[in-house]
Design an enzyme around this catalytic site. Structure first.
Site, PDB file in Angstrom:
ATOM      1  N   ASN A  50      63.229  21.498  12.383  1.00 21.83           N
ATOM      2  CA  ASN A  50      63.855  22.011  11.178  1.00 21.83           C
ATOM      3  C   ASN A  50      65.346  22.281  11.408  1.00 21.83           C
ATOM      4  OD1 ASN A  50      64.563  23.227   8.786  1.00 21.83           O
ATOM      5  ND2 ASN A  50      62.783  24.538   8.671  1.00 21.83           N
ATOM      6  N   ASP A  51      65.643  23.289  12.210  1.00 22.42           N
ATOM      7  CA  ASP A  51      67.042  23.652  12.406  1.00 22.42           C
ATOM      8  C   ASP A  51      67.885  22.498  12.952  1.00 22.42           C
ATOM      9  OD1 ASP A  51      66.663  26.195  11.454  1.00 22.42           O
ATOM     10  OD2 ASP A  51      66.256  27.058  13.422  1.00 22.42           O
TER      11      ASP A  51
END
Lengths: 110, 514
Positions: B440-441
């Protein structure tokens, strides 16, 4: 060995470590941690000395058992560390080279 | 330094230790490429065997203390009789530890590797503490006793009956010993906490004590103070306090650090375990230990540096901890509802089949879902369709350096299909599909554009340049570890595949094969 010789070895080894570790491919960083773990258990040398020592006084007896305990811990690490590294490294495989015949066949089909 | 020479290591043994040190260097050198790595690991094993055998031979247990009076030097007062009982005990200790280690190494699942490594670090730390204490209690065995040439002083020291009084340890050895114990104890308790967090036996969320920085600084100063005290007095109270306080500080240092910062923590503890071994090497004047300690210490330090750089965070800010804690409170705050598209496994399979270039970005979620095998199956199916599949790995993906690479290797993904961030990031413009699974990040464009974002400046994958982005995620509610919303969810070309990663990929494979 006097302190300065030992310190020299240490400082040189730090430099060697610096260059060697930068050359490790990032894909192998986990095996790197596992194998450094295994080799740092060379502390077993100290543990063996303590476990094998005979001596006078109450301290020597305790020292012996501490040494034996450390031998157990370090051995877990040595065997475990090298075995798990070997297991990981065995998984890293290159792409299977296609035999010329197979790739020719593939082109034909295409 | 004549003091050291009364328990001499024979020259051949010193040479043997040097050789094992060199073999350890070669073990790390081998890791520069997967093709040489297996040979490197063997060098490491040979080096360790040499070091252990050398010690067993030069320090064979002896018994039969026939003390022939104080007039001769102490070591000549012993009649060396080999003590096979004690030797058997040592072999049993090796066999016991070796057995446990070997079985664990064989049985452990690859996804559990981070906690295994943390557990191993804790053992090195504890072993260093034990060896340090053993050296303190029986300094004679380690050859670190000050030799007193004056017979009357020697007599005074050994006591009238030739026994009992504590021997004076060389002052320099006192410092080395206490440092070894302190670093070892920090490594031990820190690694135990890291292990508990990684194994999920303790919440990965940061635990923040009030005034924790002040507490840590006071503790560090206290340790330094007692090391000085130990240097002056050689008192057992001091060394006991050093040990206890170091255990406490190791614990306090790691509890405020959150789950995704674990790659840095694990590397840092790796480094500490090296420095502990090096400090013990100084005490024992052992080249193998010093070389290894320096190697491992710098290895861990470099890995920590690489991890910090990959998150664009300073080492100090990671160690200070607390990252990801604030996000939990802020994450729920008024979030604007933006439109996003949900895709099905069939849609994804269709697009993947039509694609020419697919780049897969795995993250920690893939490890949690154990989706690596089915992912490789999907890639194989695609390759049969003539799709070009590559894997892209961010340095901090997962819970330890190289975590994703090992999992993909376990799933039989050839390592030449796996690429690092900087090597592949230019290829997203040509990619038809960027397939994000459990990450995600590391794909969040806020890192590039939003200066207020906590992850600003972190190098990320340019997935927004790909024609289609497929994002496998459990649900839309959760955000990444940083707690930052991700613009990639709401892009026109993004298809959210909301399900368990493993199930979703299984379904895609099923649709591909029909």
């Amino acid at each position: 060995m006097d302190f300065i010789s030992i310190l020299s070895i240490f400082v040189m080894a730090c430099f060697v470590g610096y260059y060697v570790v930068w050359s490790v491919t990032p894909a192998l960083h986990t095996p790197l941690m596992a194998v450094t773990n295994a080799i740092s258990s060379v502390i077993v040398v100290g543990a063996l000395i303590a476990a094998a020592a005979s001596g006078i006084g109450a301290g020597a007896g305790v020292s012996k058992w501490l040494g034996l305990g450390a031998v157990v811990l370090a051995s877990i690490n040595i065997f475990g560390g090298f075995a798990v590294t070997a297991r990981m490294l065995a998984m890293y495989k290159k792409k299977e080279r296609q035999t010329p015949a197979a790739s020719a066949k593939r082109e034909e089909r295409a | 330094m004549n003091a050291m020479e009364h328990v001499t290591t024979p020259p051949w043994a010193m040479l043997a230790y040097l050789i094992s040190g060199v073999l350890f260097i070669l073990a790390l050198r081998g890791l520069s490429s997967p093709s040489t790595s297996r040979a490197g690991n063997r060098y490491g094993m040979i080096g360790m065997t040499i070091a252990v055998l050398t010690t067993l031979v030069t320090h064979f247990p002896i018994t039969g203390i026939s003390y022939e009076g104080p007039s001769t030097a102490i070591e000549h007062g012993f009649q060396a009789v080999p003590d096979f009982g004690a030797f058997g005990l040592i072999l049993a200790a090796i066999a016991l530890g070796g057995g446990i280690g070997w079985v664990t190494a064989r049985k452990i699942a690859m996804t559990d590797m981070p906690q295994l490594v943390a557990a191993f670090h804790s053992l090195v730390g504890l072993a260093a503490v034990l060896v340090g204490w053993a050296a303190y209690l029986n300094p004679q065995a380690f050859g670190i006793v000050e030799v007193v040439n004056d017979v009357t002083t020697a007599l005074a020291q050994t006591g009238p009956e030739g026994t009992a009084l504590p021997m004076q340890i060389h002052p320099q050895s006192l410092i080395e010993m206490s440092l070894g114990i302190a670093i070892g104890a920090i490594t031990f308790s820190g690694s135990v906490i890291a292990f508990l967090k990684l194994a999920g036996k303790m919440s990965g969320a940061p635990i923040m004590l009030p005034a924790r920085h002040a507490i840590n600084i006071v503790l560090l100063l206290a340790i330094a103070f007692f090391i000085f005290g130990f240097f002056m007095s050689q008192s057992m109270v001091d060394i006991a306090l050093i040990t206890a306080l170091s255990f406490i500080i190791g614990f306090l240092l790691i509890i405020p650090i959150g789950g995704a910062d674990m790659p840095v923590v694990v590397s840092m503890l790796n480094s500490y375990s090296g420095w502990a071994a090096a400090a013990m090497g100084f005490t024992l004047h052992n080249t193998a230990m010093i070389i290894t300690g320096a190697l491992v210490g710098s290895s861990g330090a470099i890995l920590s540096y690489i991890m910090c750089k990959a998150m664009n965070r300073s080492f100090v800010s990671v160690i200070a901890g607390g990252f990801g804690a604030a996000a939990e409170s802020g994450g729920g705050a008024a979030k604007e509802q933006r439109p996003w598209k949900r895709g099905s496994a069939e849609d994804a399979a269709f697009l993947l089949k039509e694609a020419e270039n697919v780049i897969i970005i795995p993250g920690y979620g893939m490890a949690v879902a154990q989706a690596q095998h089915v992912l490789r199956e999907m890639a194989d199916t695609l390759k049969k369709e003539g799709v070009n599949v590559k894997y892209a790995i961010h340095p901090v993906a997962g819970r330890m350096p190289g975590h994703m690479n090992v999992l993909l290797a376990e799933a039989n993904v050839p390592y030449d299909e796996v690429f690092e961030l900087e090597d592949i990031n230019g290829e997203f413009a040509q990619a038809d599909v960027a397939f994000i699974i459990g990450a995600n990040d590391v794909v969040n464009p806020a890192a590039k554009t939003d200066k207020s974002s906590p992850i600003y400046g972190m190098p990320v994958f340019d997935v927004d340049k790909a024609k289609t982005v497929m994002f496998i995620k459990r649900s839309m509610s959760g955000v990444g570890y940083s707690g930052v919303d991700n613009d990639v969810f709401y892009m026109d070309q993004t298809m959210m595949l909301l399900a368990d990663a493993k199930k979703m990929v299984e379904e895609i494979v099923k649709s591909l094969q029909h």
